[in-house]
Design a protein around this motif. Structure first.
Motif, mmCIF file in Angstrom:
data_model
loop_
_atom_site.group_PDB
_atom_site.id
_atom_site.type_symbol
_atom_site.label_atom_id
_atom_site.label_comp_id
_atom_site.label_asym_id
_atom_site.label_seq_id
_atom_site.Cartn_x
_atom_site.Cartn_y
_atom_site.Cartn_z
ATOM 1 N N ARG A 3 0.816 -1.216 0.000
ATOM 2 C CA ARG A 3 0.000 0.000 0.000
ATOM 3 C C ARG A 3 0.843 1.257 0.000
ATOM 4 O O ARG A 3 0.510 2.216 -0.646
ATOM 5 C CB ARG A 3 -0.942 0.003 1.188
ATOM 6 N N GLY A 7 0.421 4.105 -2.548
ATOM 7 C CA GLY A 7 0.088 5.462 -2.116
ATOM 8 C C GLY A 7 1.123 6.460 -2.573
ATOM 9 O O GLY A 7 0.801 7.553 -3.029
ATOM 10 N N TYR A 64 -0.406 10.392 6.143
ATOM 11 C CA TYR A 64 -1.592 9.646 5.723
ATOM 12 C C TYR A 64 -2.079 8.810 6.887
ATOM 13 O O TYR A 64 -1.402 8.700 7.918
ATOM 14 C CB TYR A 64 -1.306 8.781 4.486
ATOM 15 N N GLU A 65 -3.246 8.196 6.735
ATOM 16 C CA GLU A 65 -3.847 7.377 7.783
ATOM 17 C C GLU A 65 -4.452 6.140 7.146
ATOM 18 O O GLU A 65 -4.956 6.189 6.023
ATOM 19 C CB GLU A 65 -4.924 8.181 8.508
ATOM 20 N N TRP A 66 -4.397 5.036 7.881
ATOM 21 C CA TRP A 66 -5.043 3.800 7.456
ATOM 22 C C TRP A 66 -5.516 3.067 8.701
ATOM 23 O O TRP A 66 -4.735 2.837 9.627
ATOM 24 C CB TRP A 66 -4.076 2.936 6.642
ATOM 25 N N GLU A 67 -6.803 2.695 8.737
ATOM 26 C CA GLU A 67 -7.377 1.944 9.852
ATOM 27 C C GLU A 67 -7.082 2.610 11.203
ATOM 28 O O GLU A 67 -6.644 1.944 12.153
ATOM 29 C CB GLU A 67 -6.883 0.501 9.846
ATOM 30 N N TYR A 113 -1.501 -4.300 6.707
ATOM 31 C CA TYR A 113 -1.280 -3.067 5.951
ATOM 32 C C TYR A 113 -0.460 -3.318 4.675
ATOM 33 O O TYR A 113 -0.768 -2.802 3.612
ATOM 34 C CB TYR A 113 -0.584 -2.028 6.837
#
Length: 176
Positions: A3, A7, A64-67, A113
């Motif tokens: 990812r 990204g 950035y952000e994820w979960e 991730y």
């Protein structure tokens, strides 16, 4: 494809650029040597960056952000090559979130991730500075405290295991 690479490729494309994208029983400790003035790279999200390998390109910062986990990263790239592509040399990042409770939770989060196959990621336990870490050749990640971790990845075609571990040893929380 991981990812982060995806990204980064999206971000780089938006800028008109392109990008390419079980445990050993011993736990060696890696500490950084004193860096030259040219190698010092400042701070990122409350972490000092004190040791960088020679020959890396220009830096860019990303958030950035994820979960519900936030990332702050600095990415060094070289290029363009004859086809106009840029190549990621080195990435340092902080990882912050309530899910990061210990090294095992960090590993589990990164498996999801980075879309790793559970059980297939060959990780070696190491110490980075005073932190418990897991090392996989081109990357090392380490647990700092509940809610805070760090990761360093490097272009393993150009740089050595020692380069990634030395960089990680110099990427640590700023003194209070």
């Amino acid at each position: 494809m991981r990812r982060i690479v995806t990204g980064s490729a999206v971000v780089l494309a938006a800028l008109g650029l392109s990008a390419t994208a079980d445990a050993a029983p011993a736990s060696p400790t890696y500490s950084a040597v004193s860096p030259s003035t040219e190698q010092k790279a400042g701070t990122l999200d409350g972490f000092v960056i004190e040791n960088l390998p020679d020959g890396i390109g220009s830096p860019s910062d990303f958030e950035y952000e994820w979960e519900d986990v936030s990332f702050h990263s600095r990415v060094w790239e070289t290029g363009p090559d004859p086809e106009g592509a840029f190549k990621v040399d080195l990435t340092v990042k902080t990882i912050r979130g309530d899910k990061i409770t210990d090294l095992e939770a960090l590993k589990d989060f990164l498996v999801e991730y980075e879309e790793k196959e559970p059980g297939s990621w060959q990780l070696t336990p190491v110490k980075v500075g005073g932190y418990d870490a897991l090392f996989a050749g081109d990357e090392v990640f380490y647990f700092v405290e509940p809610g805070v971790a760090a990761e360093v990845t490097i272009d393993h075609e150009r740089f050595t295991d020692e380069d990634v571990l030395d960089t990680a040893a110099g990427f640590r929380p700023e003194p209070a």
